[in-house]
Design an enzyme around this catalytic site. Structure first.
Site, mmCIF file in Angstrom:
data_model
loop_
_atom_site.group_PDB
_atom_site.id
_atom_site.type_symbol
_atom_site.label_atom_id
_atom_site.label_comp_id
_atom_site.label_asym_id
_atom_site.label_seq_id
_atom_site.Cartn_x
_atom_site.Cartn_y
_atom_site.Cartn_z
ATOM 1 N N TYR A 54 -3.727 -20.796 -14.175
ATOM 2 C CA TYR A 54 -3.859 -19.340 -14.222
ATOM 3 C C TYR A 54 -2.599 -18.681 -14.758
ATOM 4 C CZ TYR A 54 -4.207 -14.478 -12.862
ATOM 5 O OH TYR A 54 -4.210 -13.112 -12.901
ATOM 6 N N HIS A 84 -1.572 -3.463 -19.869
ATOM 7 C CA HIS A 84 -1.313 -3.037 -18.500
ATOM 8 C C HIS A 84 -0.356 -1.852 -18.423
ATOM 9 C CE1 HIS A 84 -3.447 -6.632 -17.586
ATOM 10 N NE2 HIS A 84 -3.090 -6.695 -16.315
ATOM 11 N N ASN A 196 4.033 -9.164 -12.433
ATOM 12 C CA ASN A 196 3.679 -9.421 -11.049
ATOM 13 C C ASN A 196 4.869 -9.160 -10.145
ATOM 14 O OD1 ASN A 196 1.357 -10.201 -9.603
ATOM 15 N ND2 ASN A 196 1.060 -11.940 -10.991
ATOM 16 N N TYR A 281 12.711 21.074 24.874
ATOM 17 C CA TYR A 281 12.651 19.672 24.449
ATOM 18 C C TYR A 281 13.447 19.416 23.179
ATOM 19 C CZ TYR A 281 8.783 18.654 27.701
ATOM 20 O OH TYR A 281 8.006 18.456 28.810
ATOM 21 N N ARG A 284 16.864 18.887 24.629
ATOM 22 C CA ARG A 284 16.966 17.916 25.717
ATOM 23 C C ARG A 284 16.480 16.525 25.304
ATOM 24 N NH1 ARG A 284 13.079 18.310 30.561
ATOM 25 N NH2 ARG A 284 12.792 20.384 29.688
ATOM 26 N N PHE A 330 2.014 -11.166 -4.209
ATOM 27 C CA PHE A 330 2.100 -9.848 -4.850
ATOM 28 C C PHE A 330 1.537 -8.733 -3.980
ATOM 29 C CE2 PHE A 330 -1.657 -12.191 -6.413
ATOM 30 C CZ PHE A 330 -2.634 -11.483 -5.733
ATOM 31 N N GLU A 415 -10.020 -8.150 -7.139
ATOM 32 C CA GLU A 415 -8.902 -7.670 -6.323
ATOM 33 C C GLU A 415 -9.468 -6.606 -5.370
ATOM 34 O OE1 GLU A 415 -6.457 -6.506 -9.586
ATOM 35 O OE2 GLU A 415 -6.274 -8.587 -10.266
#
Length: 516
Positions: A54, A84, A196, A281, A284, A330, A415
């Site tokens: 791959y 990409h 990646n 608060y 405190r 990844f 994915e």
């Protein structure tokens, strides 16, 4: 002279990542070269053998079953980068992109990505000479790596897209030529190795962490000032109270608040004959709230320190056995959780500070003139700065919804679960800016409140903080243009000047190794 951080892959401390973010030069320890070359030789052997692996001789994602011929392997790597590089939106800030590049260097240099030494050198050279890729901020879902933004980074190395050079945008091909560098030509697997990884989401989360640390430390200073301005008690900061609860952050925050207020004449003036039994608060419970924030940021810091030193490529190269194994490093779920924690912490820092501002402008709670002006009615004083603080706090609340619980399938359902880490981390810098503005407003209000107690003074440390502000912002007598003074006060927070005036010895660090 700007310092240089030498990256030793796999063991870079948070302090060094912080220095890179704040402008240090980056060098790569040369001892990593044998591991890188061993990984590259493993890829060469696989290519020569021809078995399908791959990302080396197959398609990507849903197209992993498509075999690619040996003559097309270089084209395959170039195509993955260009296809990409599909991000949108405003470019990521230059300090963040420098951190991205340094994180990618440290990951590739561990030898598990199969990338050549010359390719690592090219990335390091671009960083060294100040070529910073223009990376659109949107387009990653935080799984399969930060693909789109890292593709824009890689494309620039190849001479496609743009670099920031000295703050100006320049065509990548021209910028490389100007620097005497040739465009990168990718070998087998190298495009995938550069794309990646979780480096973009991790860089954004680290940037958010470092800014949150600065805001936290400043908020302890302004919280102590606000306590004195309202003539609040330091009794709730007693160490015996904190020890019974046992939380480390609470103990350290209370210790800081005690040290900040030590020797205050304002505090001494109402140790006796004070009809008030307990403070609100927002005064405190500072050790409990800010201590929890400190503990939470430390958890996020630990996760990000691990992530920054890891390898999040896929597939991974094991040169000792000659194997290439596909996995899921990844997937940025750890970063997503860390980013969500930082977002919650930033939200609460601002929320508590805004409540103190609201208390100071309310005469029924603070005992000070309405809206901190000596002539209320004719003047509005701090009326609207408090409204601005409220608006910023609400904006941060809206942004603090956890990104990690969201997921959307991508790549034709290959994915099918993603982390949204990049979304979660990208919101942190704007949230930190909002919180810093709230702390800046509190600084103005608290110093103004203390002014009403003159000639009594606060502690030595807090008086240094007051003097720092008063050097540029005078006492507010009659109404005047507030926005510029709010900017000046906020700059004291974001620059670190406020905590510097106090002294770092009394303010806790998010992580001990994030030292100044």
């Amino acid at each position: 002279m700007t310092e240089t951080v030498t990256l030793i892959p796999g063991s870079v401390p948070l302090a060094d990542w912080r220095r890179v973010y704040f402008g240090a030069y980056v060098a790569l320890d040369q001892g990593c070269r044998p591991a890188i070359e061993a990984g590259a030789k493993t890829i060469e052997a696989i290519v020569a053998k021809g078995d399908p692996v791959y990302g080396i001789n197959t398609g990507f994602g849903k197209l992993a079953s498509v075999r690619i011929g040996a003559s097309d392997l270089a084209t395959l790597q170039r195509n993955i980068v260009l296809s990409h590089a599909a991000g949108v939106g405003e470019p990521l800030p230059v300090p963040v992109v420098k951190l991205v590049m340094a994180l990618k260097l440290a990951s590739l240099a561990q030898g598990a990505s199969g990338i050549r030494w010359s390719t690592v050198e090219h990335l390091a050279s671009c960083l060294k000479v100040g070529l910073v890729p223009v990376i659109p901020g949107q387009g990653s879902v935080g799984a399969s790596g930060d693909l789109a933004p890292l593709a824009h980074m890689t494309a620039a190395l190849m001479g496609v897209g743009e670099f920031f050079v000295g703050g100006e945008r320049m065509l990548a091909e021209d910028a490389l030529a100007q620097a005497g560098l040739s465009p990168l030509v990718l070998g087998p697997k190298e495009g995938l190795a550069l794309l990646n990884g979780t480096q973009v989401s991790t860089a954004l989360a680290l940037a958010g962490l470092f800014e949150a640390e600065r805001v936290l430390r400043a908020a302890l200073v302004t919280g102590a000032l606000a306590t004195d301005a309202a003539k609040g008690s330091d009794g709730p900061f007693d160490p015996r109270i904190q020890q019974l609860r046992r939380h480390r952050g609470q103990i350290e925050v209370a210790e800081s608040l005690r040290a900040l207020m030590q020797g205050s004449a304002i505090r001494a003036s109402h140790l006796t004959n004070d009809d008030r039994v307990q403070d609100p608060y927002c005064l405190r419970c500072q050790p409990q709230v800010m201590g929890a924030v400190l503990d939470l940021l430390r958890q996020a810091a630990a996760t990000l320190a691990t992530e920054a030193n890891g390898v999040s490529d896929n597939p991974l190269v094991f040169s000792d056995s000659g194997e290439v194994i596909s996995g899921g490093n990844f997937h940025a779920e750890p970063v997503a959780f860390a980013a969500d924690m930082i977002a919650m912490a930033l939200c609460e820092i601002g929320s508590l500070a805004e409540r103190r501002i609201a208390m100071l402008v309310d005469p029924t709670l603070s005992g000070l003139p309405a809206f901190l002006t000596p002539k209320p009615g004719l003047n509005s004083g701090f009326m609207i700065p408090q409204v601005t603080a409220a608006a910023l706090v609400s904006e941060n609340k809206q942004r603090a919804y956890p990104a990690s619980v969201d997921s959307i399938p991508t790549s034709a359902n290959q994915e099918d679960h993603v982390s949204m880490a990049t979304h979660g981390a990208r919101r942190l810098l704007p949230m930190a800016a909002n919180a810093a503005n709230v702390i800046g407003i509190e600084l103005l209000a608290a110093v103004q409140g203390c002014d009403f107690h003159a000639p009594m003074r606060s502690s030595e440390r807090l008086e240094r903080a007051r003097a720092l502000l008063r050097a540029s912002v005078p006492y507010l007598d009659d109404d005047r243009h507030m926005a510029p003074e709010m900017e000046q006060a906020t700059a004291l927070v974001t620059s670190g000047a406020l905590e510097g005036a106090i002294g770092n010895d009394v303010l806790p660090l998010v992580a001990e190794e994030v030292a100044r």
